[in-house]
Write an enzyme that holds these catalytic residues in place. Structure first.
Site, short mmCIF file in Angstrom:
data_model
loop_
_atom_site.label_atom_id
_atom_site.label_comp_id
_atom_site.label_asym_id
_atom_site.label_seq_id
_atom_site.Cartn_x
_atom_site.Cartn_y
_atom_site.Cartn_z
N GLU A 281 0.70 -1.25 -0.02
CA GLU A 281 0.04 -0.01 -0.14
C GLU A 281 0.73 1.15 -0.01
O GLU A 281 0.30 2.26 0.55
CB GLU A 281 -0.90 -0.02 0.99
CG GLU A 281 -0.27 0.07 2.59
CD GLU A 281 0.19 -1.23 3.25
OE1 GLU A 281 0.44 -2.15 2.47
OE2 GLU A 281 0.43 -1.56 4.57
N HIS A 305 -8.18 -3.88 -1.54
CA HIS A 305 -7.11 -3.76 -0.28
C HIS A 305 -6.32 -2.79 0.01
O HIS A 305 -6.34 -2.26 1.00
CB HIS A 305 -6.76 -5.41 -0.28
CG HIS A 305 -5.94 -5.65 1.21
ND1 HIS A 305 -6.76 -6.30 2.11
CD2 HIS A 305 -4.61 -5.29 1.49
CE1 HIS A 305 -5.29 -6.32 3.15
NE2 HIS A 305 -4.49 -5.87 2.74
N GLU A 306 -5.67 -2.69 -1.18
CA GLU A 306 -4.47 -1.70 -1.03
C GLU A 306 -4.95 -0.28 -1.11
O GLU A 306 -4.32 0.43 -0.45
CB GLU A 306 -3.31 -1.95 -1.98
CG GLU A 306 -2.84 -3.11 -2.30
CD GLU A 306 -2.39 -3.75 -0.96
OE1 GLU A 306 -2.00 -3.23 0.13
OE2 GLU A 306 -2.13 -4.96 -1.02
N HIS A 309 -6.05 0.51 2.74
CA HIS A 309 -4.93 0.92 3.70
C HIS A 309 -4.71 2.44 3.32
O HIS A 309 -4.30 3.09 4.22
CB HIS A 309 -3.83 0.13 3.00
CG HIS A 309 -3.45 -1.14 3.45
ND1 HIS A 309 -3.41 -1.34 5.00
CD2 HIS A 309 -3.15 -2.20 3.15
CE1 HIS A 309 -3.10 -2.60 5.30
NE2 HIS A 309 -2.99 -3.11 3.95
N GLU A 328 -3.99 -4.33 9.29
CA GLU A 328 -4.44 -5.47 8.41
C GLU A 328 -5.74 -5.98 8.51
O GLU A 328 -6.64 -6.24 7.41
CB GLU A 328 -3.44 -6.62 8.24
CG GLU A 328 -1.98 -6.45 7.66
CD GLU A 328 -2.01 -5.67 6.36
OE1 GLU A 328 -2.90 -5.65 5.76
OE2 GLU A 328 -1.10 -5.01 5.91
N ASP A 385 8.82 -11.02 9.52
CA ASP A 385 8.77 -11.83 8.10
C ASP A 385 8.50 -13.41 8.34
O ASP A 385 8.10 -14.03 7.68
CB ASP A 385 9.97 -11.68 7.29
CG ASP A 385 9.70 -10.19 6.48
OD1 ASP A 385 8.93 -9.43 6.57
OD2 ASP A 385 11.27 -9.83 6.35
N TYR A 393 -4.99 -10.55 9.95
CA TYR A 393 -6.08 -10.07 8.78
C TYR A 393 -7.43 -10.79 8.92
O TYR A 393 -8.37 -10.00 9.13
CB TYR A 393 -5.65 -10.96 7.51
CG TYR A 393 -4.33 -10.12 6.88
CD1 TYR A 393 -3.16 -10.52 7.10
CD2 TYR A 393 -4.62 -9.26 5.61
CE1 TYR A 393 -2.11 -9.97 6.63
CE2 TYR A 393 -3.32 -8.78 4.97
CZ TYR A 393 -2.00 -9.15 5.61
OH TYR A 393 -0.90 -8.62 4.73
N1 BES Z 1 0.94 -4.38 3.79
C1 BES Z 1 0.69 -5.99 3.15
C2 BES Z 1 1.83 -6.43 2.49
C3 BES Z 1 2.80 -6.66 3.86
C4 BES Z 1 2.58 -7.26 4.91
C5 BES Z 1 4.09 -6.58 3.35
C6 BES Z 1 3.48 -7.37 5.78
C7 BES Z 1 5.05 -6.58 4.20
C8 BES Z 1 4.73 -6.98 5.59
C9 BES Z 1 -0.37 -5.59 1.89
O1 BES Z 1 -1.44 -4.77 2.32
C10 BES Z 1 -1.34 -7.03 2.04
O2 BES Z 1 -2.00 -7.39 2.93
N2 BES Z 1 -1.04 -7.80 0.80
C11 BES Z 1 -1.81 -8.94 0.69
C12 BES Z 1 -3.06 -8.49 -0.55
C13 BES Z 1 -4.39 -9.31 -0.03
C14 BES Z 1 -4.71 -9.50 1.47
C15 BES Z 1 -5.54 -9.08 -0.87
C16 BES Z 1 -0.96 -9.74 -0.21
O3 BES Z 1 0.18 -9.34 -0.47
O4 BES Z 1 -1.10 -11.10 -0.47
ZN ZN Z 2 -2.78 -5.28 3.91
#
Ligand code: BES
Ligand code: ZN
Length: 611
Positions: A281, A305-306, A309, A328, A385, A393
């Site tokens: 995001e 989703h993004e 955010h 999230e 990570d 979520y």
């Molecule tokens: N902010 C997250 C991605 C993220 C989380 C990067 C933690 C690094 C550390 C992003 O908004 C996200 O949740 N992406 C999901 C999208 C989905 C839930 C629609 C993804 O990448 O799968």
């Molecule tokens: Zn997210």
């Protein structure tokens, strides 16, 4: 020392950086950024100041005075494997700004450098991914979401490339001798064949939202405040523009639900296939995996989703990673509200069903480590990570949905708007949210066990499995698979990727290999263009012991570096004994060069856990 965040050396007793003026010379040959930073503190400070860094070489630290005076600095000798190395500066009395010069490492954990043969444009490409704690591998900073910065950014790149950033684009121009601020030699900075792309971020953001990319990038306008950027030429851009045609409308839906869109533009950057997430995001410039472009407008969910955010995450930010659900969980709730308006209730219910399944699977993944089934887990000593999961979520979504059911949608809508207006441009913790909830919904603590939801492990008894006709139908078809029944052509006639994904995720785990191949012979799932479907199927096939898909698994692991696909495929292979485990190791050794450093680290840790 007053720690503010288990993932940062930031000392709460000291002021934090409020502005960074950055000059970056991008050296594609050496996969290195030569950089300078003028950092300004929230208040004058004397004596020690700690900044986060990881694998950064610091060349100089000086005062902002004219002439500059050297500042004493030291970089911790051996880096902490999670936090990196603290940079300690000894500031002269009443310092508000100071100047650093430094270089990144070719292994900087936030950056992926792609050589021309690895890109669609046959030009070099570099992009950043800073969440959760990788901004420190690009520049020394207070790398905690508890602190917010504004920044200016000059990217000096070869003139055949263009650059984008999660900031306002000021312009593209020739380099000036006054720009480089010691990032590199003036002759290098101003050499023929180089240009400067200039950006300015006037709204304070947490450092994990710092982002840029450079390469053979083109663009197409989608609407008055929306544009899509991608490398790979006209064909890719046309496809992307078609996929994302509805984005402007989505922004309007978001504004209706959550209040004004505060970031002026909502642009999208489609990255090379090694991008480690589905979406990120970054404000004003969301980063997306190219796997969302499937030609059936289903990428809309990731964009929703993004986009969500922009309110929950970027306006109101989790104070530390222990409050990650505030980002999230809220965003998953908000995403589904947007999806409900633009794609209907059925589609939203299907997404909720996929999420419910995912949440239940996480209880299995963390059965020996229930801490990570909590909404607010203890994160000291934990690499975010390594424990990234659906829990924040989907348990976060469930918590908010539970509150919505208790007080009714109109009251909950009003509550969310008020919450966003109250805390925008702030970083808050879970306790602050709970106080606000109790103050605005008197008596809620007597109706919902807030403590159990936030501090408890597992899934609370008042969580709810979504209830929709299509969701139930798919779950019951999946249950019938065990007795040998495949869904009929009629039953799947109007299924798209998400229906298949839900079906596959709900199949029993102990199925026969012959049944899995029979399913594939009929519906060609292993060849699906939709990676959600393809990966869910391949994971099932690996667990069922079908060796005939090894080729397909290998291709998949070498074509796409999105961790959502790498994790289940590498885990299912590594969990098996013998042939599968060796296959995983061979594929990883051949594919790792193609992965982003974050994905490489995650795949490596999966393989070492099962070695
Ligand atoms: N902010 C997250 C991605 C993220 C989380 C990067 C933690 C690094 C550390 C992003 O908004 C996200 O949740 N992406 C999901 C999208 C989905 C839930 C629609 C993804 O990448 O799968
Ligand atoms: Zn997210």
């Amino acid at each position: 020392m007053a720690p503010v965040d288990p993932h940062s050396y930031t000392d709460g007793a000291h002021p934090v950086t409020k502005h960074a003026a950055l000059s970056f010379y991008l050296d594609f040959t050496a996969s290195t950024i030569h950089a300078s930073a003028l950092l300004t503190l929230s208040e004058p400070h004397s004596g020690d100041l700690l900044l986060d860094t990881r694998a950064v070489s610091v060349h100089s630290a000086t005062t902002a005075a004219d002439p500059p005076e050297p500042i004493l600095f030291s970089l911790a000798a051996s880096p902490d494997p999670i936090l990196g190395s603290a940079l300690t500066l000894t500031l002269p009395p009443d310092t508000t700004s100071f100047h650093l010069t430094f270089s990144t490492s070719p292994d900087a954990s936030a950056l992926q450098w792609l050589a021309p043969p690895q890109t669609a444009s046959a030009q070099p490409f570099v992009f950043s991914q800073c969440q959760s704690i990788h901004a420190r591998s690009i520049f020394p900073c207070h790398d905690t979401p508890a602190a917010r910065i504004t920044f200016s950014l000059l990217l000096n790149v070869p003139s055949q490339l263009s650059a984008v950033a999660a900031a306002r684009h000021v312009g593209r121009r020739d380099p000036l001798p006054s720009d480089h601020c010691g990032a590199c030699d003036e002759a290098l900075w101003c050499a023929p064949g180089r240009v400067v792309e200039e950006f300015e971020m006037e709204q304070p953001v947490p450092p994990y939202l710092f982002a840029f990319a450079a390469g053979g990038i083109g663009s197409r306008d989608l609407g008055p405040r929306t544009r899509v950027y991608a490398e790979g030429g006209d064909k890719v851009l046309d496809e992307a523009a078609r996929e994302f045609a509805g984005v402007e409308d989505m922004v309007k839906v978001g504004e209706d639900l959550f209040g004004p869109y505060e970031w002026e533009r909502f642009d999208l950057l489609v990255l090379p296939p090694s991008f480690p997430y589905g979406g990120m995001e970054n404000p004003r410039m969301v980063f997306l995996t190219p796997t969302v472009i499937k030609g059936d407008a289903s990428g809309a969910q990731v964009v929703a989703h993004e986009l969500a955010h922009s309110w929950t995450g970027n306006l109101i930010t989790n104070k530390t990673n222990e409050d990650f659900w505030l980002n999230e969980g809220f965003t998953t709730y908000a995403e589904r509200r947007i999806v409900e308006v633009v794609q209907g209730e059925e589609r939203a219910a299907l997404n909720m069903g996929i999420g419910w399944r995912g949440l239940n699977q996480m209880m299995e993944r963390f059965k020996d480590n229930m801490e990570f089934t909590k909404l607010k887990p203890k994160m000291a000593g934990i690499d975010p990570d390594d424990v990234y999961s659906e829990v924040p979520y989907e348990k976060g979504f469930q918590f908010l949905w539970r509150i919505e059911r208790q007080i009714g949608r109109p009251a909950f809508d009003e509550f969310i708007k008020k919450y966003i207006a109250m805390f925008k441009f702030q970083s808050i913790d879970t306790e602050t949210f709970l106080e606000f909830l109790k103050a605005n919904v008197p008596g809620i603590e007597n109706q919902i066990d807030l403590h159990l939801w936030v501090e408890g492990t597992g899934i609370p008894p008042d969580a709810m499995e979504p209830d929709s006709a299509i969701y139930k139908k798919i779950c019951s078809l999946a249950a019938e698979f065990k007795s040998g029944k495949l869904p009929s052509e009629d039953e799947v006639a109007d299924w798209n990727g998400q229906e298949w994904e839900l079906y596959l995720e709900n199949l029993p785990t102990d199925v026969e290999a012959s049944q899995v191949t029979a399913l594939d012979e009929r519906y060609k799932l292993s060849e699906s263009r939709d990676y959600e479907v393809k990966v869910a199927f391949l994971q099932l096939a690996i667990s069922a012991g079908c060796k005939c898909y090894f080729n397909e698994v290998e291709k998949c692991l070498k074509q796409v570096g999105r961790m959502k696909y790498l994790r289940p495929l590498y885990s299912s292979l590594a969990k098996c004994s013998g042939e599968e485990k060796m296959l995983a190791q061979r594929i990883f050794s051949e594919a790792q060069e193609f992965y982003h450093p974050i994905a490489r680290g995650v795949a490596e840790s999966i393989l070492s856990k099962h070695s």
